[in-house]
Design an enzyme around this catalytic site. Sequence first.
Site: not given
Length: 414
Positions: A39, A94, A136-137, A162, A195, A318
């Site tokens: 620091y 994840k 993601e998602d 995805d 789709a 995945n």
Amino acid sequence: MTIDFKKTALDYHEFPTPGKIGIELSKPAETAAHLSLAYSPGVAEPVREIARDPENAYRFTAKGNLVAVISNGSAILGLGNLGPLASKPVMEGKALLFKRFAGINAVDIEVTAESPAAFIDTVVRIADTFGGINLEDIKAPDCFEIEQLLIEQCSIPVFHDDQHGTAIVTAAGMLNALEIQGKRLEEARIVCLGAGAAATACMRLLISLGARKDNLYMIDSRGVIHSGRDGLNRYKQEFVNDGGARTLLEAMQGADVFLGLSGANLLPPEALLAMAPRPIVFACSNPDPEIDPELAKATRQDLILATGRSDYPNQVNNVLGFPFIFRGALDVRARRVDEAMKIAAVEALRQLAKEPAPAEVLKAFAIDRLQFGPDYILPKPMDARLLGAVAGAVAKAAVESGVARLPYPAHYPL
Ligand SMILES: NC(=O)C1=CN([C@@H]2O[C@H](COP(=O)(O)OP(=O)(O)OC[C@H]3O[C@@H](n4cnc5c(N)ncnc54)[C@H](OP(=O)(O)O)[C@@H]3O)[C@@H](O)[C@H]2O)C=CC1
Ligand SMILES: CC(=O)C(=O)O
Ligand SMILES: [Mg+2]
């Protein structure tokens, strides 16, 4: 799900400490001397170095081995749009997988954003903190524009898992399954239920690997995508098929491949019975597949079956992609994950499945043998060889295609 399993899963997340990830220090911080380095005043030195040259952030901070797992919670697994906070267990999961399988530090970031533009703006503003971004998602079609604009606006790899992670693993598993069933991708009739994000990327990659567009039926919540339909967005228009089928059952007549990236229990056994001999069924919706695996196996004995889950043979998920792809991309400081890197990952996964599984994998699954065949089309996630094989192939491809900013690492293969 049994009550026991639900309780076990909740207890796992709650105890002994809520959540699945934490932060560890990588430097000593015990003495006054340590603190004066970590620091004030010592920290001023790297600050000046980074202000002088931003590349120094890779040298003096954790940036180079840090990935952000970012979601808006709009398509959490197959559970739907349950919002950013509800997606946190998945995003922490994840992060856990990044660390466990590839040694990458990952943090989850759940973004409350009223529009794709607000989401993009948020991510762009924090991107420089990280070495890479794993989206993601995020539901389709928003995910396509979000990823594209973030790739353009960020100087680090941005990868919608995805889409591309799923497509890479699916393609590897599919090519191996076709080989085992004695079929060719170029001739296979493929039905894709769903789709959205995952389905679109999977179909694009299979087409680039040789699948014929006119052999491909894409089905969303309104049925087969064909040119007579109103209101198709431009991503769905890519997959118009006017071969005549309008329903799942019609499309499945004589199909060689079913790929489910949609939701739970949407594939009835009669559709399975309509498929060609030696069919391939990837029921990849999580947590519950498009068909119950026991029911699928009882309905057809000549099929190769895969799910997205860990508790059945042939996990097409995945998790076999993103930890290792990011490892390779980070280690050569790739600007993005390009097509050559994706194809290299597909090939590496395919080849690894053809080699006998190592002892630690057999032990983890309490089995004697795992050999390339109908119940073993892809390596298992805990196969330690994945890191060397996939990260190595991805890094090499990045160097060869010119997106790498560093040479192939001297410490590879991992
Ligand atoms: N195993 C793996 O590795 C992965 C699995 N998945 C799974 O894939 C699924 C989709 O995820 P993702 O692409 O991210 O989500 P999206 O929200 O982008 O897409 C969902 C798609 O499913 C379609 N769908 C929903 N209900 C039905 C139905 N009754 N019949 C036909 N189609 C339906 C939607 O149709 P419409 O367009 O009409 O709304 C949409 O096209 C999830 O279950 C997820 O768990 C995703 C990624 C990886
Ligand atoms: C595996 C995964 O990413 C999903 O189901 O969304
Ligand atoms: Mg996902």
